[in-house]
Design an enzyme around this catalytic site. Structure first.
Site, short mmCIF file in Angstrom:
data_model
loop_
_atom_site.label_atom_id
_atom_site.label_comp_id
_atom_site.label_asym_id
_atom_site.label_seq_id
_atom_site.Cartn_x
_atom_site.Cartn_y
_atom_site.Cartn_z
N ASN A 89 8.37 26.59 26.63
CA ASN A 89 7.09 26.69 25.92
C ASN A 89 6.96 25.66 24.79
O ASN A 89 5.84 25.32 24.41
CB ASN A 89 6.94 28.10 25.36
CG ASN A 89 5.73 28.26 24.46
OD1 ASN A 89 4.61 28.38 24.93
ND2 ASN A 89 5.96 28.24 23.16
N TYR A 154 0.17 13.24 25.04
CA TYR A 154 0.24 14.65 25.42
C TYR A 154 -0.06 14.83 26.91
O TYR A 154 0.65 15.53 27.63
CB TYR A 154 -0.75 15.44 24.57
CG TYR A 154 -0.72 16.93 24.79
CD1 TYR A 154 0.28 17.71 24.23
CD2 TYR A 154 -1.73 17.57 25.51
CE1 TYR A 154 0.30 19.09 24.40
CE2 TYR A 154 -1.73 18.94 25.69
CZ TYR A 154 -0.71 19.70 25.13
OH TYR A 154 -0.69 21.06 25.32
#
Length: 246
Positions: A89, A154
Site C-alpha cells: 500500500n 506517479y
C-alpha cells in the site's frame, strides 16, 4: 462458526500508519486477522498498533530497503508463524508533468511505488510458497490505467505496479499464491493534500458518479481480495474509481 472473513490470517500492510493503509489495518483486525503495520511514520504507526491491541504490531520500515524487507518478513513469521496476505500500500505522489519532473523526483517516486512493490513480493514469496497459499494485493491507481499529464512519475510507477502484478501472478500461481492489483480513483485520504482546491474540484467533475469516496470503500475491496471468497481471482485489475477510467 465465525463470519469474520480473515479469521486466523496474518497480514503485512505497508504504508499502514495512516490514510488508506490504516483503514485497511483496522478492517483486517475487525475481520479476525493479525496485522503487522509498517511505515516510516513511527509515532502514527505505534499509536495505531496500540489502538488495535494484541492483534496488531508496528514496525518502522522503508519499503525501498531490501534488507529491511527481509527483517520485516522475519518479524511477522517469528511473531505469528506465517504470512497469508501482503498489501503493498505504501506510496508517494509528486504533482508535475514530464518536463517539470526532476530525475531525483522521478527516481524517488519509482523507488517507493514500484521498487517497493517488487521487493515486497520477492520478500514474501518463499514464505507463501512454503505454505502453498497466499494473497498479494498491490495498490496501483486509476493513474495505472490511463495517462495523467500532471502526475508523470506517479503514473509511470502505477503502470509498473500493474505489469508486475500480472507477471508475478503467473509466476506464483502454481504455488496457489494469488496476485492482484487495485486501482483506486479519487479517495479522500491525506494524499489529496497535494491537490489545490481548484484541482480537486476539477478532478471531481471527471467522476461519472459525481463524488469522491473514502478509504473504507477500498478497504472493503482489499479485504475481499485477502479473503478466501476471492480464491479464484488472480492477475486481476480491480478498479474502484467511480467510473473515471470508463
Amino acid at each position: 462458526m465465525t463470519d469474520r472473513r480473515l479469521d486466523g490470517k496474518v497480514a503485512l500492510i505497508t504504508g499502514g500508519a495512516r490514510g488508506q493503509g490504516a483503514t485497511e489495518a483496522r478492517r483486517f483486525v475487525d475481520e479476525g486477522a493479525s496485522v503487522l503495520i509498517t511505515d516510516v511514520l513511527e509515532a502514527e504507526g505505534r499509536a495505531l498498533a496500540a489502538e488495535l491491541g494484541e492483534a496488531a504490531a508496528y514496525r518502522q520500515h522503508d519499503v525501498t530497503d531490501e534488507a529491511g524487507w527481509t527483517a520485516t518478513v522475519a518479524e511477522a513469521t517469528e511473531r505469528w508463524g506465517r504470512i497469508d496476505v501482503l498489501v503493498n500500500n505504501a506510496g508517494i505522489l509528486r504533482i508535475a508533468g514530464m518536463t517539470e519532473t526532476s530525475l531525483d523526483d522521478f527516481e524517488a517516486v519509482m523507488a517507493v511505488n514500484a521498487t517497493g512493490v517488487f521487493l515486497g513480493m520477492k520478500a514474501v514469496a518463499d514464505v507463501m510458497r512454503a505454505q502453498h497459499a497466499g494473497s498479494i494485493i498491490n495498490i496501483s491507481s486509476v493513474a495505472g490505467l490511463r495517462g495523467v499529464a500532471t502526475q508523470f512519475a506517479y503514473a509511470a510507477s502505477k503502470w509498473a505496479v500493474r505489469g508486475m502484478s500480472r507477471s508475478a501472478a503467473l509466476e506464483l500461481a502454481p504455488h496457489d499464491i494469488r496476485v492482484n492489483s487495485v486501482h483506486p480513483g479519487i479517495i479522500d485520504t491525506p494524499m489529496l493534500d497535494h491537490y489545490s482546491e481548484a484541482n480537486r474540484a476539477r478532478v471531481q467533475r471527471m467522476i461519472p458518479l459525481g463524488r469522491e469516496t473514502g478509504p473504507e470503500a477500498v478497504a472493503e475491496l482489499v479485504t475481499w481480495l485477502a479473503s478466501d471468497a476471492s480464491s479464484y481471482c488472480t492477475a486481476g485489475e480491480f478498479v474502484i474509481d467511480g467510473g473515471m477510467s470508463a
